[in-house]
Design a protein around this motif. Structure first.
Motif, PDB file in Angstrom:
ATOM      1  N   LEU A  15      16.636 -51.314   0.146  1.00 26.70           N
ATOM      2  CA  LEU A  15      16.321 -52.218  -0.956  1.00 26.70           C
ATOM      3  C   LEU A  15      17.562 -52.404  -1.813  1.00 26.70           C
ATOM      4  CD1 LEU A  15      14.132 -53.714  -2.708  1.00 26.70           C
ATOM      5  CD2 LEU A  15      13.763 -51.519  -3.849  1.00 26.70           C
ATOM      6  N   THR A  16      17.928 -53.659  -2.055  1.00 27.67           N
ATOM      7  CA  THR A  16      19.025 -53.989  -2.971  1.00 27.67           C
ATOM      8  C   THR A  16      18.455 -54.896  -4.050  1.00 27.67           C
ATOM      9  OG1 THR A  16      20.602 -53.892  -1.138  1.00 27.67           O
ATOM     10  CG2 THR A  16      21.342 -54.945  -3.181  1.00 27.67           C
ATOM     11  N   ILE A  17      18.626 -54.513  -5.313  1.00 29.64           N
ATOM     12  CA  ILE A  17      17.955 -55.185  -6.428  1.00 29.64           C
ATOM     13  C   ILE A  17      18.967 -55.880  -7.317  1.00 29.64           C
ATOM     14  CG2 ILE A  17      16.406 -54.851  -8.411  1.00 29.64           C
ATOM     15  CD1 ILE A  17      15.411 -52.297  -7.067  1.00 29.64           C
ATOM     16  N   LEU A  37       6.453 -54.736  -0.570  1.00 31.91           N
ATOM     17  CA  LEU A  37       7.712 -55.447  -0.816  1.00 31.91           C
ATOM     18  C   LEU A  37       7.903 -56.583   0.187  1.00 31.91           C
ATOM     19  CD1 LEU A  37      10.081 -52.416  -1.507  1.00 31.91           C
ATOM     20  CD2 LEU A  37       9.202 -54.046  -3.193  1.00 31.91           C
ATOM     21  N   ARG A  38       7.492 -56.350   1.433  1.00 29.88           N
ATOM     22  CA  ARG A  38       7.661 -57.395   2.451  1.00 29.88           C
ATOM     23  C   ARG A  38       6.713 -58.557   2.229  1.00 29.88           C
ATOM     24  NH1 ARG A  38       8.216 -52.859   5.915  1.00 29.88           N
ATOM     25  NH2 ARG A  38       5.990 -52.986   6.423  1.00 29.88           N
ATOM     26  N   VAL A 124      16.562 -57.741  -2.095  1.00 26.61           N
ATOM     27  CA  VAL A 124      16.820 -57.959  -0.674  1.00 26.61           C
ATOM     28  C   VAL A 124      16.419 -56.702   0.090  1.00 26.61           C
ATOM     29  CG1 VAL A 124      18.594 -58.357   1.080  1.00 26.61           C
ATOM     30  CG2 VAL A 124      18.704 -59.594  -1.093  1.00 26.61           C
ATOM     31  N   LEU A 125      15.626 -56.891   1.135  1.00 22.87           N
ATOM     32  CA  LEU A 125      15.208 -55.789   1.992  1.00 22.87           C
ATOM     33  C   LEU A 125      16.081 -55.733   3.242  1.00 22.87           C
ATOM     34  CD1 LEU A 125      11.338 -56.346   1.861  1.00 22.87           C
ATOM     35  CD2 LEU A 125      12.641 -54.621   0.608  1.00 22.87           C
ATOM     36  N   ASP A 126      16.142 -54.566   3.864  1.00 22.11           N
ATOM     37  CA  ASP A 126      16.883 -54.470   5.119  1.00 22.11           C
ATOM     38  C   ASP A 126      16.284 -55.390   6.180  1.00 22.11           C
ATOM     39  OD1 ASP A 126      14.531 -53.033   5.300  1.00 22.11           O
ATOM     40  OD2 ASP A 126      15.440 -51.212   6.117  1.00 22.11           O
ATOM     41  N   ALA A 127      14.955 -55.598   6.104  1.00 24.27           N
ATOM     42  CA  ALA A 127      14.300 -56.475   7.071  1.00 24.27           C
ATOM     43  C   ALA A 127      14.671 -57.941   6.864  1.00 24.27           C
ATOM     44  CB  ALA A 127      12.784 -56.308   6.981  1.00 24.27           C
ATOM     45  N   ASP A 128      15.229 -58.298   5.714  1.00 23.00           N
ATOM     46  CA  ASP A 128      15.635 -59.677   5.454  1.00 23.00           C
ATOM     47  C   ASP A 128      16.927 -60.046   6.168  1.00 23.00           C
ATOM     48  OD1 ASP A 128      13.491 -59.928   3.731  1.00 23.00           O
ATOM     49  OD2 ASP A 128      14.650 -59.466   1.938  1.00 23.00           O
ATOM     50  N   LEU A 129      17.654 -59.061   6.703  1.00 22.02           N
ATOM     51  CA  LEU A 129      19.004 -59.284   7.194  1.00 22.02           C
ATOM     52  C   LEU A 129      19.079 -59.137   8.706  1.00 22.02           C
ATOM     53  CD1 LEU A 129      20.894 -57.134   4.523  1.00 22.02           C
ATOM     54  CD2 LEU A 129      20.382 -59.584   4.422  1.00 22.02           C
ATOM     55  N   VAL A 130      19.903 -59.979   9.316  1.00 23.52           N
ATOM     56  CA  VAL A 130      20.225 -59.802  10.727  1.00 23.52           C
ATOM     57  C   VAL A 130      21.192 -58.622  10.838  1.00 23.52           C
ATOM     58  CG1 VAL A 130      19.839 -62.228  11.270  1.00 23.52           C
ATOM     59  CG2 VAL A 130      22.112 -61.478  10.569  1.00 23.52           C
ATOM     60  N   PRO A 131      21.348 -58.039  12.034  1.00 25.57           N
ATOM     61  CA  PRO A 131      22.168 -56.821  12.154  1.00 25.57           C
ATOM     62  C   PRO A 131      23.584 -56.945  11.587  1.00 25.57           C
ATOM     63  CG  PRO A 131      20.883 -57.146  14.140  1.00 25.57           C
ATOM     64  CD  PRO A 131      20.645 -58.352  13.290  1.00 25.57           C
ATOM     65  N   ALA A 132      24.279 -58.040  11.877  1.00 31.28           N
ATOM     66  CA  ALA A 132      25.656 -58.182  11.376  1.00 31.28           C
ATOM     67  C   ALA A 132      25.672 -58.217   9.853  1.00 31.28           C
ATOM     68  CB  ALA A 132      26.295 -59.446  11.943  1.00 31.28           C
ATOM     69  N   ALA A 133      24.716 -58.908   9.253  1.00 29.48           N
ATOM     70  CA  ALA A 133      24.642 -58.978   7.791  1.00 29.48           C
ATOM     71  C   ALA A 133      24.272 -57.629   7.205  1.00 29.48           C
ATOM     72  CB  ALA A 133      23.615 -60.034   7.381  1.00 29.48           C
ATOM     73  N   LEU A 178      24.214 -62.674   2.047  1.00 30.82           N
ATOM     74  CA  LEU A 178      23.876 -62.213   3.390  1.00 30.82           C
ATOM     75  C   LEU A 178      22.428 -62.547   3.748  1.00 30.82           C
ATOM     76  CD1 LEU A 178      25.700 -58.768   3.420  1.00 30.82           C
ATOM     77  CD2 LEU A 178      26.273 -60.781   4.788  1.00 30.82           C
ATOM     78  N   ARG A 179      21.543 -62.527   2.772  1.00 33.72           N
ATOM     79  CA  ARG A 179      20.163 -62.933   3.048  1.00 33.72           C
ATOM     80  C   ARG A 179      20.105 -64.415   3.400  1.00 33.72           C
ATOM     81  NH1 ARG A 179      15.873 -61.969  -1.573  1.00 33.72           N
ATOM     82  NH2 ARG A 179      17.306 -63.380  -2.658  1.00 33.72           N
ATOM     83  N   ALA A 180      20.829 -65.238   2.640  1.00 27.41           N
ATOM     84  CA  ALA A 180      20.864 -66.675   2.944  1.00 27.41           C
ATOM     85  C   ALA A 180      21.462 -66.919   4.330  1.00 27.41           C
ATOM     86  CB  ALA A 180      21.672 -67.410   1.869  1.00 27.41           C
TER      87      ALA A 180
END
Length: 303
Positions: A15-17, A37-38, A124-133, A178-180
């Protein structure tokens, strides 16, 4: 460019706030369940009537029926005779209490989920990001944590108050970008369906890589700042150690004076002093480089 092997070992933050959120909201987000959160959708939860029905189960009905039968069948001389309605009152009170507890919990949960839903774009959750991001965000968080753990930061040689504000802001900006990026990449086909679509897809993917490269430059700037801070820390530790040794200079001078000429003893002490000065100068230079890196780090915001 950083070593991919090293970055792959980093754990993507769950989690990044946004640091501008109120402290109470941030604590609520950190304490929330990952599923909430998801998908913080209060409308998707069971209605309040399901909570009202919690104590109204068949076991409750059986207990009430047995109690009524017991009190009604009591003989005229039984001490339980005439206690039916008081018992009904007690049972009704118990029923109200047992109903109000889950209802209150339900209302609190819905209120919390509504608040989480309101600020969904502010974390931003870790699940929101692709692996590289995710790996880039992990690298950014690792660099920020390294700076804030450093002794020169804690002892305020690097403007601790400014770092405590700017570094979380930089980390959040990177997470948001990175989420975008991840949203666009997930919506982008991995393979063209024909010759006409191939050049369009290639151009789209090239722009995506350019965007990711721009974000990575921000991450690299943070890592450079962390490296320079670590160097300042090493110089600082050397300086403190030599100062500690030099503090015993008077005793050392007396000890040396007993065995050799005074001028030789003074020369030895002068040598220690020169070493301390050299390390102090190196420490100042390392601090200057770290501060210059901090100013460069803040440049995109100023632009």
């Amino acid at each position: 460019m950083k070593d991919d092997t090293k970055s792959s070992e980093l754990v993507v933050p769950r989690l990044t706030i946004n640091p501008d959120l109120p402290a109470a909201t941030q604590e609520m987000l950190r304490a929330a369940k990952p599923s909430d959160l998801r998908n913080p959708d209060p409308a998707g939860r069971d209605g309040i009537w399901s909570d009202l029905a919690v104590p109204l189960r068949w076991e409750t009905a059986i207990v009430c029926a047995c109690a009524i039968t017991f009190f009604n069948s009591a003989g005229p001389d039984s001490p339980f005779r005439g206690l039916l309605w008081p018992a009904v009152g007690i049972g009704a009170t118990w029923l109200v209490l047992m109903t109000s507890i889950p209802v209150a919990g339900h209302l609190m949960t819905r209120s919390r989920l509504r608040r989480i839903q309101e600020v969904r774009e502010l974390y931003v959750l870790d699940a929101d990001l692709v692996p590289a991001a995710g790996q880039l965000l992990a690298r950014a968080g690792h660099a920020v944590a390294a700076v804030r753990r450093s002794k020169v930061h804690r002892d305020d040689y690097l403007d601790r108050q400014r770092n405590d504000v700017v570094l979380p802001e930089k980390e959040w900006e990177i997470a948001e970008m990175l989420r975008a990026y991840s949203r666009v990449e997930r919506s982008t086909p991995t393979k063209a369906t024909g010759d006409e679509a191939r050049p369009v897809l290639d151009a789209h993917q090239a722009v995506l890589q350019t965007a990711l490269g721009g974000i990575e430059r921000r991450v690299t700037a943070l890592e450079t700042y962390a490296e320079q801070t670590a160097e300042a820390d090493r110089r600082y530790a050397e300086l403190l150690q030599i100062q500690q040794i030099s503090a015993a200079g008077a005793e050392l001078l007396e000890l040396l004076a007993r065995s050799v000429r005074d001028d030789l003893a003074v020369a030895e002490i002068d040598g220690l002093t020169n070493q301390a000065t050299t390390v102090a100068d190196a420490f100042k230079a390392a601090l200057a480089e770290a501060r210059e890196s901090a100013r460069a780090l803040a440049a995109p915001t100023a632009a």
